[in-house]
Design a protein around this motif. Structure first.
Motif, PDB file in Angstrom:
ATOM      1  N   THR A   1      -2.791  12.525  -4.998  1.00  0.00           N
ATOM      2  CA  THR A   1      -3.097  11.786  -3.772  1.00  0.00           C
ATOM      3  C   THR A   1      -2.931  10.287  -3.985  1.00  0.00           C
ATOM      4  O   THR A   1      -2.407   9.580  -3.110  1.00  0.00           O
ATOM      5  CB  THR A   1      -4.520  12.109  -3.303  1.00  0.00           C
ATOM      6  OG1 THR A   1      -4.588  13.495  -2.927  1.00  0.00           O
ATOM      7  CG2 THR A   1      -4.916  11.264  -2.097  1.00  0.00           C
ATOM      8  N   ILE A   2      -3.367   9.792  -5.121  1.00  0.00           N
ATOM      9  CA  ILE A   2      -3.185   8.367  -5.440  1.00  0.00           C
ATOM     10  C   ILE A   2      -1.703   8.013  -5.455  1.00  0.00           C
ATOM     11  O   ILE A   2      -1.286   7.009  -4.864  1.00  0.00           O
ATOM     12  CB  ILE A   2      -3.846   8.032  -6.785  1.00  0.00           C
ATOM     13  CG1 ILE A   2      -5.371   8.133  -6.666  1.00  0.00           C
ATOM     14  CG2 ILE A   2      -3.446   6.641  -7.260  1.00  0.00           C
ATOM     15  CD1 ILE A   2      -6.099   8.114  -7.991  1.00  0.00           C
ATOM     16  N   GLU A   3      -0.908   8.849  -6.096  1.00  0.00           N
ATOM     17  CA  GLU A   3       0.533   8.589  -6.140  1.00  0.00           C
ATOM     18  C   GLU A   3       1.143   8.613  -4.744  1.00  0.00           C
ATOM     19  O   GLU A   3       1.994   7.778  -4.407  1.00  0.00           O
ATOM     20  CB  GLU A   3       1.232   9.619  -7.032  1.00  0.00           C
ATOM     21  CG  GLU A   3       2.730   9.379  -7.158  1.00  0.00           C
ATOM     22  CD  GLU A   3       3.451  10.422  -8.005  1.00  0.00           C
ATOM     23  OE1 GLU A   3       4.688  10.371  -8.061  1.00  0.00           O
ATOM     24  OE2 GLU A   3       2.772  11.290  -8.584  1.00  0.00           O
ATOM     25  N   ALA A   4       0.708   9.567  -3.915  1.00  0.00           N
ATOM     26  CA  ALA A   4       1.235   9.646  -2.550  1.00  0.00           C
ATOM     27  C   ALA A   4       0.921   8.381  -1.772  1.00  0.00           C
ATOM     28  O   ALA A   4       1.783   7.838  -1.060  1.00  0.00           O
ATOM     29  CB  ALA A   4       0.666  10.868  -1.843  1.00  0.00           C
ATOM     30  N   CYS A   5      -0.298   7.878  -1.905  1.00  0.00           N
ATOM     31  CA  CYS A   5      -0.677   6.647  -1.200  1.00  0.00           C
ATOM     32  C   CYS A   5       0.151   5.466  -1.694  1.00  0.00           C
ATOM     33  O   CYS A   5       0.585   4.618  -0.899  1.00  0.00           O
ATOM     34  CB  CYS A   5      -2.158   6.363  -1.389  1.00  0.00           C
ATOM     35  SG  CYS A   5      -3.238   7.516  -0.518  1.00  0.00           S
ATOM     36  N   HIS A   6       0.385   5.396  -2.990  1.00  0.00           N
ATOM     37  CA  HIS A   6       1.201   4.305  -3.539  1.00  0.00           C
ATOM     38  C   HIS A   6       2.637   4.385  -3.030  1.00  0.00           C
ATOM     39  O   HIS A   6       3.266   3.358  -2.747  1.00  0.00           O
ATOM     40  CB  HIS A   6       1.175   4.361  -5.060  1.00  0.00           C
ATOM     41  CG  HIS A   6      -0.150   3.973  -5.655  1.00  0.00           C
ATOM     42  ND1 HIS A   6      -0.434   4.066  -6.990  1.00  0.00           N
ATOM     43  CD2 HIS A   6      -1.285   3.494  -5.071  1.00  0.00           C
ATOM     44  CE1 HIS A   6      -1.664   3.656  -7.224  1.00  0.00           C
ATOM     45  NE2 HIS A   6      -2.204   3.309  -6.057  1.00  0.00           N
ATOM     46  N   ARG A   7       3.163   5.609  -2.933  1.00  0.00           N
ATOM     47  CA  ARG A   7       4.534   5.768  -2.433  1.00  0.00           C
ATOM     48  C   ARG A   7       4.640   5.329  -0.973  1.00  0.00           C
ATOM     49  O   ARG A   7       5.614   4.682  -0.579  1.00  0.00           O
ATOM     50  CB  ARG A   7       4.975   7.224  -2.575  1.00  0.00           C
ATOM     51  CG  ARG A   7       5.272   7.644  -4.001  1.00  0.00           C
ATOM     52  CD  ARG A   7       6.029   8.956  -4.002  1.00  0.00           C
ATOM     53  NE  ARG A   7       6.191   9.511  -5.329  1.00  0.00           N
ATOM     54  CZ  ARG A   7       6.907  10.592  -5.579  1.00  0.00           C
ATOM     55  NH1 ARG A   7       7.507  11.242  -4.588  1.00  0.00           N
ATOM     56  NH2 ARG A   7       7.022  11.051  -6.814  1.00  0.00           N
ATOM     57  N   LEU A   8       3.657   5.710  -0.175  1.00  0.00           N
ATOM     58  CA  LEU A   8       3.671   5.288   1.223  1.00  0.00           C
ATOM     59  C   LEU A   8       3.597   3.769   1.325  1.00  0.00           C
ATOM     60  O   LEU A   8       4.342   3.144   2.100  1.00  0.00           O
ATOM     61  CB  LEU A   8       2.505   5.931   1.984  1.00  0.00           C
ATOM     62  CG  LEU A   8       2.612   7.435   2.231  1.00  0.00           C
ATOM     63  CD1 LEU A   8       1.295   7.980   2.773  1.00  0.00           C
ATOM     64  CD2 LEU A   8       3.750   7.753   3.192  1.00  0.00           C
ATOM     65  N   LYS A   9       2.700   3.178   0.544  1.00  0.00           N
ATOM     66  CA  LYS A   9       2.548   1.720   0.581  1.00  0.00           C
ATOM     67  C   LYS A   9       3.848   1.023   0.161  1.00  0.00           C
ATOM     68  O   LYS A   9       4.248   0.014   0.763  1.00  0.00           O
ATOM     69  CB  LYS A   9       1.397   1.300  -0.328  1.00  0.00           C
ATOM     70  CG  LYS A   9       0.955  -0.165  -0.153  1.00  0.00           C
ATOM     71  CD  LYS A   9      -0.195  -0.490  -1.075  1.00  0.00           C
ATOM     72  CE  LYS A   9      -1.445   0.292  -0.744  1.00  0.00           C
ATOM     73  NZ  LYS A   9      -2.051  -0.122   0.562  1.00  0.00           N
ATOM     74  N   ALA A  10       4.512   1.557  -0.857  1.00  0.00           N
ATOM     75  CA  ALA A  10       5.766   0.963  -1.337  1.00  0.00           C
ATOM     76  C   ALA A  10       6.853   1.014  -0.268  1.00  0.00           C
ATOM     77  O   ALA A  10       7.763   0.171  -0.256  1.00  0.00           O
ATOM     78  CB  ALA A  10       6.233   1.677  -2.602  1.00  0.00           C
ATOM     79  N   ALA A  11       6.765   1.997   0.620  1.00  0.00           N
ATOM     80  CA  ALA A  11       7.743   2.128   1.698  1.00  0.00           C
ATOM     81  C   ALA A  11       7.333   1.368   2.954  1.00  0.00           C
ATOM     82  O   ALA A  11       8.077   1.351   3.936  1.00  0.00           O
ATOM     83  CB  ALA A  11       7.953   3.602   2.032  1.00  0.00           C
ATOM     84  N   GLY A  12       6.152   0.752   2.945  1.00  0.00           N
ATOM     85  CA  GLY A  12       5.691   0.004   4.110  1.00  0.00           C
ATOM     86  C   GLY A  12       4.993   0.859   5.147  1.00  0.00           C
ATOM     87  O   GLY A  12       4.766   0.407   6.276  1.00  0.00           O
ATOM     88  N   ILE A  13       4.611   2.094   4.777  1.00  0.00           N
ATOM     89  CA  ILE A  13       3.920   3.000   5.694  1.00  0.00           C
ATOM     90  C   ILE A  13       2.433   2.968   5.375  1.00  0.00           C
ATOM     91  O   ILE A  13       2.026   3.108   4.220  1.00  0.00           O
ATOM     92  CB  ILE A  13       4.455   4.437   5.559  1.00  0.00           C
ATOM     93  CG1 ILE A  13       5.948   4.487   5.913  1.00  0.00           C
ATOM     94  CG2 ILE A  13       3.668   5.393   6.463  1.00  0.00           C
ATOM     95  CD1 ILE A  13       6.597   5.836   5.654  1.00  0.00           C
ATOM     96  N   GLN A  14       1.600   2.779   6.391  1.00  0.00           N
ATOM     97  CA  GLN A  14       0.166   2.741   6.179  1.00  0.00           C
ATOM     98  C   GLN A  14      -0.403   4.149   5.977  1.00  0.00           C
ATOM     99  O   GLN A  14       0.179   5.138   6.439  1.00  0.00           O
ATOM    100  CB  GLN A  14      -0.527   2.076   7.368  1.00  0.00           C
ATOM    101  CG  GLN A  14      -0.203   0.607   7.535  1.00  0.00           C
ATOM    102  CD  GLN A  14      -0.980  -0.025   8.680  1.00  0.00           C
ATOM    103  OE1 GLN A  14      -1.234   0.608   9.704  1.00  0.00           O
ATOM    104  NE2 GLN A  14      -1.381  -1.271   8.503  1.00  0.00           N
TER     105      GLN A  14
END
Length: 233
Positions: free
Chosen positions: A151-164
């Motif tokens: 879940t932490i990795e998923a949140c980081h990936r979304l953030k890196a793509a500019g998705i909240q």
């Protein structure tokens, strides 16, 4: 435009146009959940989804400013089809400010950075992510099928793509013996994942769930209202 079965949406999507991109939940095995139990998961044909958008554009007399793509796990849809739906939504609704979806951790991790960036470029602004708890032990108990690290990795990936990310946790999901573990490990998860939004839900013992059966059999001890407040504190 006819909705199939019960439709669920986050509280912040109360005034959104809701379009069913998928029907049901792709996993649907969590021990506490009653959502989507009356549905067999499938991705709707994209022409049908586009037809719903076009019908809404013809028949709704006020500006559409938000679109929510239901049901559960809408992010599981292949990226090219999501782009098609996003593009049509913004073309039909010039006042639309954002499009959001429910997305499981596994759905986020299944998409590459380039795919997530593409979705953001075409208007996907936020993903609602049900983390439930930061405790790996409780995650296994409730059959969530993920780890807190994922879940932490998923949140980081979304953030890196500019998705909240709008993350939800469940107070009481570990029962009385794991009150402190649920609180401390969930705080650790939030600190590491850094979601833009966080919502705390409270466990409800709904009839027919595996967790409710465990509670009735004495295998799970649910929190009292005061204990729920203490865990949140």
């Amino acid at each position: 435009m006819i909705y199939e079965g019960d439709v669920y949406r986050p509280p912040s999507e109360a005034d959104s146009l809701i379009i069913q991109l998928t029907i049901g939940c792709a996993r649907n095995r969590c021990t506490f959940c009653t959502m989507y139990k009356d549905k067999v998961f499938r991705v709707r044909p994209i022409p049908d989804v586009l037809a719903d958008l076009e019908e809404a554009a013809r028949t709704i007399p006020y500006p559409i400013r938000k679109v929510f793509l239901a049901d559960g796990d809408a992010l599981i849809v292949k990226t090219s089809d999501l782009v098609t739906v996003l593009d049509r939504a913004f073309a039909l609704f010039p006042s639309c400010r954002r499009v959001t979806v429910y997305g499981a951790t596994a759905d986020v991790l299944a998409k590459s950075h380039d795919e997530l960036c593409t979705l953001r470029a075409h208007g996907l602004t936020m993903v609602y992510l049900g983390a439930e708890t930061g405790s790996d032990r409780i995650l296994a108990q409730i059959k969530k099928g993920i780890t807190s690290a994922e879940t932490i990795e998923a949140c980081h990936r979304l953030k890196a793509a500019g998705i909240q990310t709008s993350m939800t946790l469940i107070t009481g999901i570990g029962g009385v013996p794991q009150m402190e573990e649920n609180a401390v490990e969930s705080a650790r998860l939030v600190t590491a994942a850094k979601p833009e939004y966080l919502g705390l839900l409270t466990l409800t013992m709904n009839a027919g769930t595996e967790l409710t059966r465990d509670c009735l059999a004495g295998r799970f001890q649910a929190l009292s209202p005061l204990q729920i407040l203490e865990e949140q504190k």
